[in-house]
Each structure stands twice: as structure tokens, then as C-alpha cells.
Design a protein around this motif. Structure first.
Motif, short mmCIF file in Angstrom:
data_model
loop_
_atom_site.label_atom_id
_atom_site.label_comp_id
_atom_site.label_asym_id
_atom_site.label_seq_id
_atom_site.Cartn_x
_atom_site.Cartn_y
_atom_site.Cartn_z
N SER A 192 1.57 10.99 2.30
CA SER A 192 0.08 10.52 2.11
C SER A 192 -0.96 11.34 3.04
O SER A 192 -0.61 12.02 4.09
CB SER A 192 0.23 9.02 2.94
OG SER A 192 -1.08 8.52 3.14
N GLY B 104 3.32 2.53 9.64
CA GLY B 104 2.32 3.84 9.42
C GLY B 104 1.18 3.89 10.13
O GLY B 104 0.36 4.69 10.07
N GLN C 91 0.72 -1.28 0.05
CA GLN C 91 0.00 0.12 -0.04
C GLN C 91 0.78 1.01 -0.03
O GLN C 91 0.62 2.43 -0.51
CB GLN C 91 -0.96 0.04 1.22
CG GLN C 91 -2.15 -0.94 1.01
CD GLN C 91 -2.82 -1.03 2.38
OE1 GLN C 91 -2.52 -1.08 3.53
NE2 GLN C 91 -4.20 -1.00 2.22
N MET C 92 2.02 1.02 0.69
CA MET C 92 2.73 2.42 0.79
C MET C 92 3.46 2.71 -0.59
O MET C 92 3.59 3.64 -1.21
CB MET C 92 4.09 2.19 1.87
CG MET C 92 3.43 2.19 3.20
SD MET C 92 4.79 1.93 4.18
CE MET C 92 3.86 2.02 5.87
N GLN C 93 3.90 1.67 -1.15
CA GLN C 93 4.42 1.76 -2.46
C GLN C 93 3.65 2.18 -3.44
O GLN C 93 3.84 2.98 -4.45
CB GLN C 93 5.13 0.50 -3.12
CG GLN C 93 6.42 -0.05 -1.89
CD GLN C 93 6.82 -1.54 -2.28
OE1 GLN C 93 5.88 -2.48 -2.94
NE2 GLN C 93 7.99 -2.01 -2.09
N SER D 152 0.85 4.07 -2.97
CA SER D 152 0.97 5.67 -2.65
C SER D 152 2.12 6.16 -3.27
O SER D 152 1.90 7.29 -3.85
CB SER D 152 0.71 5.80 -1.06
OG SER D 152 0.42 7.28 -0.76
N ASN D 153 3.19 6.07 -3.12
CA ASN D 153 4.48 6.41 -3.42
C ASN D 153 4.50 6.61 -4.67
O ASN D 153 4.74 7.74 -5.43
CB ASN D 153 5.60 5.75 -2.95
CG ASN D 153 5.76 5.81 -1.45
OD1 ASN D 153 5.18 6.55 -0.98
ND2 ASN D 153 6.67 4.91 -0.78
N PHE E 102 6.12 7.41 2.48
CA PHE E 102 4.94 7.41 2.32
C PHE E 102 4.34 8.16 3.68
O PHE E 102 3.40 9.16 3.56
CB PHE E 102 4.43 5.78 2.84
CG PHE E 102 3.07 5.74 3.24
CD1 PHE E 102 1.88 5.62 2.43
CD2 PHE E 102 2.46 5.57 4.53
CE1 PHE E 102 0.61 5.55 2.86
CE2 PHE E 102 1.36 5.40 5.20
CZ PHE E 102 0.20 5.25 3.88
N GLU F 1 11.37 3.83 1.40
CA GLU F 1 9.85 3.81 1.09
C GLU F 1 8.85 4.16 2.19
O GLU F 1 8.04 4.79 1.80
CB GLU F 1 9.74 2.56 0.31
CG GLU F 1 10.44 2.28 -1.07
CD GLU F 1 10.35 0.77 -1.29
OE1 GLU F 1 10.38 0.58 -2.63
OE2 GLU F 1 10.07 -0.16 -0.55
N ARG F 2 9.03 3.43 3.16
CA ARG F 2 8.03 3.83 4.32
C ARG F 2 8.21 4.94 4.79
O ARG F 2 7.06 5.60 5.13
CB ARG F 2 8.47 2.89 5.58
CG ARG F 2 8.33 1.28 5.23
CD ARG F 2 8.83 0.38 6.37
NE ARG F 2 8.50 -0.88 6.21
CZ ARG F 2 7.20 -1.58 6.09
NH1 ARG F 2 6.23 -1.19 6.64
NH2 ARG F 2 7.29 -2.84 5.79
#
Length: 382
Positions: free
Chosen positions: A283, A332, A6-8, A10-11, A279, A275-276
Motif C-alpha cells: 500500500s 495497519g 479497505q485492505m482487501q 487495496s490488495n 496490504f 491479507e493484512r
């Protein structure tokens, strides 16, 4: 919990925020600051990035890598020692001379040095991790408020906790109380940082403030570790730690739970850590508290393109959804709450912060901070 996928996802949609995003990375020449900056450069459209640190050699390497990741971006290195507030002000003036607004301020400056004062008579570890970060935020806050597509401050801290609960459950323990000029304990300075962000949010409710606690990762640490030669041993002075001890340490020592043994956490790859954090930095899960254009400046939409499901809005440090100041864990999740189970992901953090507010700690800490700013620089703000 927010999944890495999900984070990726969004990124990958950061391009929806428009081109020309302006981002400042304080401590961007190593560790998690460098990793997050590279991920930002990879995903953003024609970004303008300023990264601040001490190593010109590292900066030259990083700039080449950034240009390779995104030739359409602009990358500017500002070499300075952020332990000195005068240098912080000069760096901010440099940025302000080139930009009219800022979208993201990402702070990871840190140090392994202890037991000395700066030339401005601030305890060195506190100067690097607290005073300089708050000074950057204060100086650049008006520029953040002018942004139209993203307005965010992220300070990455307290990475030593191997479990999210640690930062709350061991915040104040009798065996942690220093008896002399020792470095700020990570758990205690964590509370100090969060309360300072809450103070800043009162002045700028249209900006998001995030205190992020990343997982341990390899191969580097989560902050830029700044070595230096010792100058002198410092006497006990009115540092934030001493202020914390005087105001709320004794009244709540007896009520704190005993520290429990926690299993070690396997470090994650540095790229994944970046990556985290990207986000967290972009986000819309973390909107500002209020403002006529909150939806426009909250960040990348929290609707998943793949499943059509929505990622929930995070709870702030006051335990309510979307209130502008957030404690964020490596997955997150928001401080003290897990969106799926309803159980505390960060232990007693929100309750502890509530107790500190009731003891007037937020106001007292801020008065102390601006008093030090005035003593050192002659003004509360630049």
C-alpha cells in the motif's frame, strides 16, 4: 485503524502496479510468510517469486499451490539455512544472477532454538532473526533501488506481544534482563530491528522499510520456526542484546512504566493474516522518505475505489508523516499513533526510539552489526 475491507480492496488493485513484480520471501515455507506469499501470488500479474527456507518437502507443496493460484507467475525455491551469513550471501548471488531489480523483500525467518552458537560464532536466535535479515536487506538494497513500481522491505517480528502497547511498555524491565546466554527478548530485539532499519534508510531514503507486528493468528506462528540440533552452549558475547544492555539499559530502567495485565487477543485466521500483511507490503500508505519518483514507487494508491475516501499516509518512527521507516500494527496503524483518535496505538514506542537515538544507540548498533559482518564474511556487504 485501517479496516480489513479497505485492505482487501487495496490488495485487489495490486495489478495497477504492473506485471512482473519481483518478490523475495525469506522464511516463506510456513506461517505468515507462506500466507502472505500466496496472497501476493493471487493478486499480482505474472509475478516472479523467490522463497527461501529449509524444507524442500514444504516447498514442493507450496510451489504447486502457487502455480494453481496464478499459472502466469514464476516461482523459485532456494533451499538454505539462513542462520549462516555465508548461505545468505549465496542465496543473494543466486537471485542477483537472475534479476536486475527487486520490488519486495519480505522477511519472516525465525527459530525456537536457544542456547547455542552457529558455526560462524553468532548466537543462533540472533543470527536467524537479526543478522541474516539485515544481511539480506544490505545485499539486495541496490536491486530494490532500481525498481520502478514498488520498493519495499518488510520484516515481520515480535509477534509474541498480545497487545500493541506491550512491545513498548515492557521493552526494558528489570525482570527481563538475562543473566546468561539466553535468547534475545522479543521486546528488546524489536527495538534493535527498528534501529537497524533506520540505519539502512539513511543509505536508501528512496526505499520503504517496515517493521510489522501482526496479531496472533491460527494455526501457525508468524515466523518460520527453524529447528536444529544443539551444537554447544554459548558464552556471553558481544551480541546486540549485550550491546543494548551496555549502552542504554541501566540509564532508563527506572523510567520505564510497570507492565500492565492485558487481555488475551483472539487469533485471526491465517488467510486474513496474509491479507493484512500484503496490504502492509504493497500500500502507498507507507511511502519512502524521498526520491524523484516516490509517488510512482509507493505502492497501490490509498484512494478507496468504493467510497472515494483517502487512507492517510502513515507516520514514521520519528512521528512524522511519510518518513520512510514505519512500525505497523495488525490493523495497519503506525507506531505510536492512531490516525483517527490521535492517541498512541503503540504506546511509547516513538518516544523510546527517540531516546535511544539521542543516546547514539542507532550508530553504535550499526557499527556493531557491520563489524560482525566483516568478521564473519570478510566484507560489510556482499
Amino acid at each position: 485503524m485501517i479496516t480489513l475491507q479497505q485492505m482487501q480492496s487495496s490488495n485487489a488493485r495490486i495489478d495497477t502496479l504492473g506485471s512482473g513484480l519481483v518478490a523475495i520471501f525469506v522464511g516463506g515455507t510456513s506461517g505468515i510468510g507462506e500466507a502472505t506469499m500466496k496472497e501476493f501470488a493471487k493478486q499480482a500479474v505474472q509475478p516472479r517469486i523467490y522463497f527461501i527456507g529449509r524444507s524442500e518437502e514444504a516447498a514442493e507443496r507450496i510451489k504447486i499451490e502457487l502455480e494453481s493460484l496464478n499459472p502466469g507467475g514464476q516461482y523459485h525455491f532456494i533451499q538454505t539455512d539462513v542462520s549462516l551469513l555465508a548461505n545468505v550471501d549465496n542465496a543473494c548471488r543466486d537471485i542477483q544472477s537472475k534479476e536486475t531489480l527487486i520490488n519486495l523483500l519480505f522477511l519472516t525467518s525465525g527459530t525456537t532454538v536457544t542456547g547455542i552458537d552457529t558455526a560462524e560464532s553468532l548466537y543462533y536466535p540472533t543470527a536467524v532473526t537479526y543478522y541474516s535479515r539485515i544481511r539480506f536487506i544490505s545485499n539486495l538494497l541496490p536491486f530494490l533501488q532500481r525498481a520502478t513500481s514498488l520498493r519495499r522491505v518488510v520484516t515481520v517480528f515480535n509477534n509474541r506481544s498480545v497487545d500493541p502497547k506491550t512491545s513498548a511498555s515492557t521493552l526494558i524491565q528489570p525482570h527481563n534482563v538475562p543473566s546468561g546466554p539466553k535468547p534475545l527478548l522479543s521486546q528488546q530485539s524489536s527495538a534493535i530491528m527498528t534501529l537497524a532499519l533506520e540505519s539502512l534508510a539513511l543509505e536508501a531514503p528512496d526505499v520503504t522499510f517496515i517493521h510489522s507486528f501482526p496479531s496472533p493468528f491460527s494455526p501457525a506462528t508468524s515466523t518460520t520456526m527453524t529447528p536444529t540440533k544443539p551444537r554447544k552452549k554459548s558464552p556471553i558475547r558481544s551480541s546486540p542484546l549485550n550491546l543494548v544492555r551496555a549502552v542504554f539499559l541501566k540509564p532508563i530502567l527506572s523510567s520505564q512504566p510497570k507492565q500492565q495485565h492485558l487481555p488475551p487477543v483472539n487469533p485471526i485466521p491465517i488467510i486474513e493474516a496474509g491479507e493484512r500483511q500484503l496490504f502492509v507490503a504493497t500500500s502507498a500508505r507507507y511511502p519512502a522518505k524521498k526520491g524523484g519518483d516516490v509517488r510512482l514507487t509507493a505502492g497501490v494508491s490509498i484512494e478507496s475505489e468504493d467510497s472515494g475516501e483517502w487512507i492517510s499516509v502513515a507516520r514514521g518512527t520519528d512521528g512524522k508523516e511519510g518518513t520512510g521507516v514505519y512500525l505497523v500494527g495488525p490493523r495497519g496503524c503506525d507506531g505510536g499513533y492512531d490516525g483517527r483518535s490521535g492517541h498512541g496505538n503503540w504506546g511509547a514506542a516513538p518516544l523510546l526510539l527517540k531516546e535511544l537515538r539521542e543516546k547514539d544507540m542507532m550508530r553504535r548498533l550499526w557499527l556493531h552489526t557491520v563489524a560482525e559482518f566483516t568478521r564473519v564474511t570478510g566484507s560489510v556487504f556482499m
